[in-house]
Design a protein around this motif. Structure first.
Motif, PDB file in Angstrom:
ATOM      1  N   TRP A   1       0.825  -1.212   0.000  1.00  0.00           N
ATOM      2  CA  TRP A   1       0.000   0.000   0.000  1.00  0.00           C
ATOM      3  C   TRP A   1       0.861   1.264   0.000  1.00  0.00           C
ATOM      4  O   TRP A   1       0.592   2.219  -0.724  1.00  0.00           O
ATOM      5  N   ASN A   2       1.903   1.293   0.816  1.00  0.00           N
ATOM      6  CA  ASN A   2       2.763   2.477   0.908  1.00  0.00           C
ATOM      7  C   ASN A   2       3.920   2.446  -0.078  1.00  0.00           C
ATOM      8  O   ASN A   2       4.349   3.490  -0.567  1.00  0.00           O
ATOM      9  N   VAL A   3       4.417   1.265  -0.373  1.00  0.00           N
ATOM     10  CA  VAL A   3       5.546   1.149  -1.292  1.00  0.00           C
ATOM     11  C   VAL A   3       5.145   1.541  -2.705  1.00  0.00           C
ATOM     12  O   VAL A   3       5.925   2.140  -3.451  1.00  0.00           O
ATOM     13  N   ASN A   4       3.919   1.231  -3.081  1.00  0.00           N
ATOM     14  CA  ASN A   4       3.438   1.490  -4.435  1.00  0.00           C
ATOM     15  C   ASN A   4       2.126   2.276  -4.356  1.00  0.00           C
ATOM     16  O   ASN A   4       1.040   1.718  -4.525  1.00  0.00           O
ATOM     17  N   PRO A   5       2.184   3.574  -4.081  1.00  0.00           N
ATOM     18  CA  PRO A   5       0.972   4.348  -3.788  1.00  0.00           C
ATOM     19  C   PRO A   5       0.042   4.554  -4.970  1.00  0.00           C
ATOM     20  O   PRO A   5      -1.065   5.057  -4.784  1.00  0.00           O
ATOM     21  N   SER A   6       0.444   4.173  -6.166  1.00  0.00           N
ATOM     22  CA  SER A   6      -0.451   4.299  -7.318  1.00  0.00           C
ATOM     23  C   SER A   6      -1.160   2.990  -7.647  1.00  0.00           C
ATOM     24  O   SER A   6      -2.027   2.958  -8.530  1.00  0.00           O
ATOM     25  N   ALA A   7      -0.822   1.910  -6.944  1.00  0.00           N
ATOM     26  CA  ALA A   7      -1.371   0.590  -7.269  1.00  0.00           C
ATOM     27  C   ALA A   7      -2.720   0.372  -6.596  1.00  0.00           C
ATOM     28  O   ALA A   7      -3.012   0.922  -5.528  1.00  0.00           O
ATOM     29  N   SER A   8      -3.552  -0.461  -7.234  1.00  0.00           N
ATOM     30  CA  SER A   8      -4.773  -0.981  -6.624  1.00  0.00           C
ATOM     31  C   SER A   8      -4.602  -2.478  -6.417  1.00  0.00           C
ATOM     32  O   SER A   8      -3.783  -3.120  -7.086  1.00  0.00           O
ATOM     33  N   PHE A   9      -5.403  -3.054  -5.513  1.00  0.00           N
ATOM     34  CA  PHE A   9      -5.136  -4.412  -5.068  1.00  0.00           C
ATOM     35  C   PHE A   9      -6.404  -5.262  -5.068  1.00  0.00           C
ATOM     36  O   PHE A   9      -7.503  -4.762  -4.788  1.00  0.00           O
ATOM     37  N   PRO A  10      -6.264  -6.567  -5.344  1.00  0.00           N
ATOM     38  CA  PRO A  10      -7.397  -7.481  -5.143  1.00  0.00           C
ATOM     39  C   PRO A  10      -7.796  -7.498  -3.665  1.00  0.00           C
ATOM     40  O   PRO A  10      -7.041  -7.042  -2.794  1.00  0.00           O
ATOM     41  N   SER A  11      -8.963  -8.053  -3.393  1.00  0.00           N
ATOM     42  CA  SER A  11      -9.445  -8.055  -2.010  1.00  0.00           C
ATOM     43  C   SER A  11      -9.909  -9.435  -1.585  1.00  0.00           C
ATOM     44  O   SER A  11     -10.338 -10.254  -2.405  1.00  0.00           O
ATOM     45  N   VAL A  12      -9.808  -9.670  -0.279  1.00  0.00           N
ATOM     46  CA  VAL A  12     -10.342 -10.872   0.358  1.00  0.00           C
ATOM     47  C   VAL A  12     -11.354 -10.410   1.396  1.00  0.00           C
ATOM     48  O   VAL A  12     -11.023  -9.617   2.283  1.00  0.00           O
ATOM     49  N   TRP A  13     -12.571 -10.890   1.289  1.00  0.00           N
ATOM     50  CA  TRP A  13     -13.646 -10.506   2.198  1.00  0.00           C
ATOM     51  C   TRP A  13     -13.807 -11.605   3.240  1.00  0.00           C
ATOM     52  O   TRP A  13     -13.989 -12.781   2.895  1.00  0.00           O
ATOM     53  N   MET A  14     -13.752 -11.237   4.524  1.00  0.00           N
ATOM     54  CA  MET A  14     -13.788 -12.196   5.621  1.00  0.00           C
ATOM     55  C   MET A  14     -15.115 -12.049   6.364  1.00  0.00           C
ATOM     56  O   MET A  14     -15.377 -11.020   7.007  1.00  0.00           O
ATOM     57  N   LEU A  15     -15.958 -13.078   6.278  1.00  0.00           N
ATOM     58  CA  LEU A  15     -17.287 -13.039   6.883  1.00  0.00           C
ATOM     59  C   LEU A  15     -17.278 -13.738   8.236  1.00  0.00           C
ATOM     60  O   LEU A  15     -16.678 -14.796   8.409  1.00  0.00           O
ATOM     61  N   ASP A  16     -17.986 -13.157   9.180  1.00  0.00           N
ATOM     62  CA  ASP A  16     -18.006 -13.590  10.577  1.00  0.00           C
ATOM     63  C   ASP A  16     -19.048 -14.686  10.787  1.00  0.00           C
ATOM     64  O   ASP A  16     -19.785 -15.062   9.876  1.00  0.00           O
ATOM     65  N   GLY A  17     -19.134 -15.154  12.029  1.00  0.00           N
ATOM     66  CA  GLY A  17     -20.087 -16.184  12.398  1.00  0.00           C
ATOM     67  C   GLY A  17     -21.399 -15.609  12.906  1.00  0.00           C
ATOM     68  O   GLY A  17     -21.634 -14.395  12.896  1.00  0.00           O
ATOM     69  N   LEU A  18     -22.264 -16.490  13.397  1.00  0.00           N
ATOM     70  CA  LEU A  18     -23.621 -16.123  13.788  1.00  0.00           C
ATOM     71  C   LEU A  18     -23.636 -15.062  14.879  1.00  0.00           C
ATOM     72  O   LEU A  18     -24.549 -14.245  14.951  1.00  0.00           O
ATOM     73  N   ARG A  19     -22.624 -15.047  15.739  1.00  0.00           N
ATOM     74  CA  ARG A  19     -22.589 -14.124  16.876  1.00  0.00           C
ATOM     75  C   ARG A  19     -21.750 -12.884  16.594  1.00  0.00           C
ATOM     76  O   ARG A  19     -21.161 -12.293  17.494  1.00  0.00           O
TER      77      ARG A  19
END
Length: 627
Positions: free
Chosen positions: A99-117
Motif C-alpha cells: 500500500w505504501n511502497v506502491n501508492p499508485s497501485a490498486s489491489f485485489p481483495s479478500v472478504w472475511m465473513l463472521d459467524g452467527l454471533r
C-alpha cells in the motif's frame, strides 16, 4: 497493546450458548437433520434465479463514508452510511502489503465473513485468529464487515429485533464503489466465511455471478432447506440475539430459503475456485477432552460441526455431480471453534492467492542501517514485509507488527498498534506531530504506553485508547505531572471549541482548555457544573485559572464570567461576576460568615438570589443585600 480488542463479553456469550444447547442440539437437530441430509436432493421449492452481477463502477445508492478511524499503521475502520439499511455500517480494512511502497497501485481483495454471533464492535477474525498478522505480508486488501449478528449477510424480507438487515445489497452494491474509488481496491475478489459466514460466502457468490473469483466455507451449513434445517437455523438465531428466521426468508415454504441455499444454487458456482472444509465433531488437537472418548467439553461445538460436516458432504457431492471442482478438506477431528478456522485460513491461502492473481509467498526483503539495528533490537516488531520507502522527508519500512520511521535528526523509531493508528489519524510523518523521536515506552504507573514525536506525544491505555497531545495543552499537561497529575490520561483528541476560538481536550478527570486566557484544566465536579452551565459557550466563558485549593478541602476555578466553587460538604456551585460576587466578597468569600455557595443564582420577584451555607444574597435592581 498490539493485539485486538477485549473479547470477554463474546466469550461469555459463547459459554452461555454451550450451556443452552448441550442436550437440545443433539436431540432436536443433529439426528433428524442428518437423516434428511443423506438424500441426494433437498425438500424445498426450486431456487429463484440468481441475481445479475451488481454494477460497481458508480454508486447510485448514495452510500458514503461518514467516519474514518485508523486502528494501526495498516488497519483502518470506515463507517459507511447504508441507504439500504438506514444506518452507518462499520467495515474494517487490512491494507495490502505494498500500500505504501506502491501508492499508485490498486489491489485485489479478500472478504472475511463472521459467524452467527458477529458483534457491532469488531469482526472476530481480527481477535480470534492471527488474520491481521497473517495477511500483513499478503498483497491484498482484506475487507472485514462488522456486525450482522444472525443476518446470514442477506437481504431480509422485513426488519426484526431493531435491525433492517439488507446485507447483500450493502456488500455487493453499496460498498464496492467506495472501496474502488477511495481505497484502491480492484474488482478481483475472494470471500472466506466461517459457520454462518461460510453459508453466506457460497450463496453470495452464486447469487452474484462474477463478483467473487474464490469462495471458501469453513464449517458452513451448506444446505438450508433439507429436512429440519430451517428449524435448526431458527433455533440458532433465537439463541444468537433473539432473531426470527421468518423475518429473514419467510416460512420454510418460502422460495427465499431455496434462493439462499448453497446446495440449490450449486450450479451457479461454475468457474469459481471453491474451498470447503469441516471437522468431524470429535475431540481434536485444539479441544479439551471430556471423560467420554472422542467427546470434547465443547458440546455445542461438537454438534454444530457434525451439522457442518454432513451439509458440506452433501454440497460437495452435488458439486461433483455437476462437474464443478472444489478443494474439500474433511479433517478427521475437531469441533466448531476458532483454532480450526485459523488453521484453515493458512491452508487455503495458496488456492486463494492463485485464484485472485497474487503471489503466494512474500518477496524477499532485508533491513540495513539504523532501521535494521532498531528492528533487531525490537524483536516484537517481526520480520520485514517491505523494503524501505520515502515518507515526508524521511524513510519508513513496514514490518509484520509495526513500522519503523527514520530521519537523521530523530533516528529510527518503531510505532505500532493503537498508537500507530492514532498517528495515522493525524497524518503520520506528514502531519503536525512529525516523526517519532522515541520508541514506544511504558508509563511509570504501568497502565499505559506512549511515543514522543517531534511536535507532541501519543498516550494509550486499554481503558482510554490512544490519543495525541500537543502544543499548549501538552505543555500544561506536562507541567501538571503528565498522566500522574490531576487530569490522568487523555480520553479524546484535541478539537476546536464550537462557537468561540479555542481548543479543548478531554482527560480522565476533566478537560484542558486553551484560549486567549491561557491553557487551564477544569476538573471533576467543577467540570460537571461547567458543563451544566453550557461549557465555554455559557455565561462562564473560558477558564482563566487552574483549580485552586481553599479552606475545608475545597477548590475553585476562575472563568471569564465568574467562578465555580466546590467543597466536599456543599458540592459545586457557580458565582457570577458582578453584584452577587461583590456582595460575597464583601463578607470574606467562603472564609466569611456566609461560607460556601449551596446554589447557583435563581430568579426572584424583581431580581436574583443566591444561597450560601449560612445565609443568602439578593440583588434587586441596583441594590445588593447580604442576609
Amino acid at each position: 497493546m498490539r493485539v485486538g480488542l477485549a473479547t470477554e463479553d463474546r466469550r461469555r456469550s459463547r459459554a452461555t450458548f454451550r450451556t443452552k444447547v448441550v442436550g437440545a442440539l443433539a436431540a432436536m437437530l443433529v439426528l433428524p437433520i442428518a437423516a434428511g441430509l443423506t438424500t441426494a436432493g433437498t425438500a424445498a421449492a426450486a431456487p429463484a434465479p440468481a441475481q445479475a452481477a451488481p454494477a460497481v463502477t458508480q454508486n447510485p445508492t448514495g452510500a458514503a463514508v461518514t467516519k474514518v478511524d485508523w486502528l494501526s499503521e495498516r488497519r483502518v475502520a470506515l463507517w459507511v452510511n447504508s441507504p439500504a439499511m438506514g444506518t452507518p455500517i462499520q467495515v474494517q480494512i487490512l491494507l495490502a502489503r505494498d500500500w505504501n511502497v506502491n501508492p499508485s497501485a490498486s489491489f485485489p481483495s479478500v472478504w472475511m465473513l463472521d459467524g452467527l454471533r458477529a458483534t457491532d464492535n469488531e469482526n472476530a477474525w481480527t481477535y480470534e485468529t492471527d488474520a491481521e498478522s497473517f495477511y500483513a505480508d499478503k498483497n491484498v486488501n482484506v475487507i472485514l464487515p462488522v456486525g450482522g449478528q444472525s443476518s446470514f449477510y442477506s437481504d431480509w424480507l422485513e426488519p426484526d429485533n431493531g435491525k433492517n438487515y439488507q446485507w447483500e445489497t450493502f456488500l455487493t452494491k453499496e460498498l464496492p464503489p467506495i472501496l474502488e474509488k477511495d481505497w484502491r481496491t480492484t474488482q478481483t475478489r475472494g470471500v472466506v466465511g466461517l459457520s454462518m459466514g461460510g453459508t453466506s460466502a457460497m450463496f453470495l457468490t452464486a447469487r452474484n455471478p462474477g463478483f467473487f473469483k474464490f469462495a471458501a466455507s469453513l464449517s458452513g451449513i451448506l444446505t438450508t432447506t433439507s429436512l429440519g434445517m430451517p428449524q435448526a437455523i431458527q433455533f440458532a438465531m433465537t439463541d444468537a440475539g433473539g432473531y426470527n428466521s421468518a423475518a429473514m426468508w419467510g416460512p420454510p415454504s418460502n422460495a427465499q430459503w431455496a434462493a439462499h441455499d448453497p446446495y440449490a444454487l450449486a450450479e451457479k458456482l461454475k468457474g469459481v475456485s471453491l474451498y470447503v472444509s469441516s471437522g468431524s465433531g470429535t475431540t481434536g488437537p485444539y479441544d479439551q477432552p471430556s471423560g467420554i472418548p472422542g467427546v470434547s467439553t465443547n458440546y455445542a461445538g461438537m454438534g454444530l460441526e457434525i451439522l457442518a460436516r454432513l451439509t458440506s458432504q452433501t454440497f460437495a457431492t452435488k458439486l461433483n455431480q455437476l462437474g464443478i471442482p472444489a478443494q474439500v478438506n474433511y479433517r478427521p477431528s475437531g469441533t466448531h471453534s476458532w483454532p480450526y478456522w485459523q488453521f484453515e485460513l493458512h491452508q487455503l491461502w495458496p488456492q486463494l492467492a492463485n485464484a485472485i492473481g497474487v503471489e503466494v509467498e512474500k518477496p524477499a526483503c532485508g533491513t540495513s542501517g539504523e532501521i535494521g539495528a532498531t528492528a533487531a533490537a525490537n524483536g516484537w516488531i517481526g520480520d520485514c514485509i517491505t523494503p524501505e520507502y520515502s515518507v515526508a522527508g524521511g524513510l519508513a519500512q513496514d514490518f509484520r507488527n509495526g513500522r519503523i520511521y527514520f530521519t537523521s535528526g530523530t533516528g529510527a523509531q518503531p510505532v505500532a498498534g493503537r498508537i500507530a493508528g492514532a498517528y495515522m489519524n493525524t497524518g503520520a510523518a506528514a502531519g503536525p506531530l512529525g516523526f517519532p523521536r522515541t520508541p514506544e515506552l511504558g508509563t511509570p504507573d504501568g497502565r499505559g504506553r506512549f511515543n514522543h514525536f517531534q511536535n507532541g506525544s501519543i498516550y494509550w491505555t486499554p481503558q482510554t485508547g490512544a490519543h495525541p497531545v500537543s502544543g499548549d495543552i501538552l505543555a500544561e499537561w506536562s507541567a501538571q505531572g503528565w498522566e500522574g497529575g490531576p487530569l490522568g490520561y487523555p480520553t479524546a483528541d484535541e478539537i476546536a471549541t464550537p462557537g468561540k476560538p479555542g481548543k479543548v481536550q478531554g482527560f480522565e478527570i476533566g478537560a484542558m482548555y486553551s484560549s486567549a486566557n491561557g491553557t487551564h484544566a477544569v476538573l471533576g465536579m467543577i467540570m460537571g457544573k461547567y458543563g451544566e452551565l453550557g461549557w465555554e459557550n455559557g455565561w462562564l466563558g473560558f477558564p482563566k485559572s487552574n483549580e485552586v485549593p481553599i479552606k475545608d478541602n475545597g477548590r475553585f476555578t476562575e472563568f471569564e464570567g465568574g467562578n465555580i466553587y466546590w467543597s466536599p460538604g456543599t458540592g459545586a456551585w457557580s458565582v457570577e461576576n458582578g453584584p452577587l460576587f461583590d456582595g460575597w466578597k464583601s463578607v470574606g468569600y467562603e472564609g466569611g460568615r456566609l461560607g460556601f455557595p449551596i446554589s447557583d443564582k435563581f430568579d426572584i420577584p424583581g431580581g436574583v438570589q443566591q444561597n450560601f451555607q449560612f445565609g443568602y444574597i439578593t440583588v434587586i435592581g441596583d441594590k445588593t443585600e447580604v442576609h
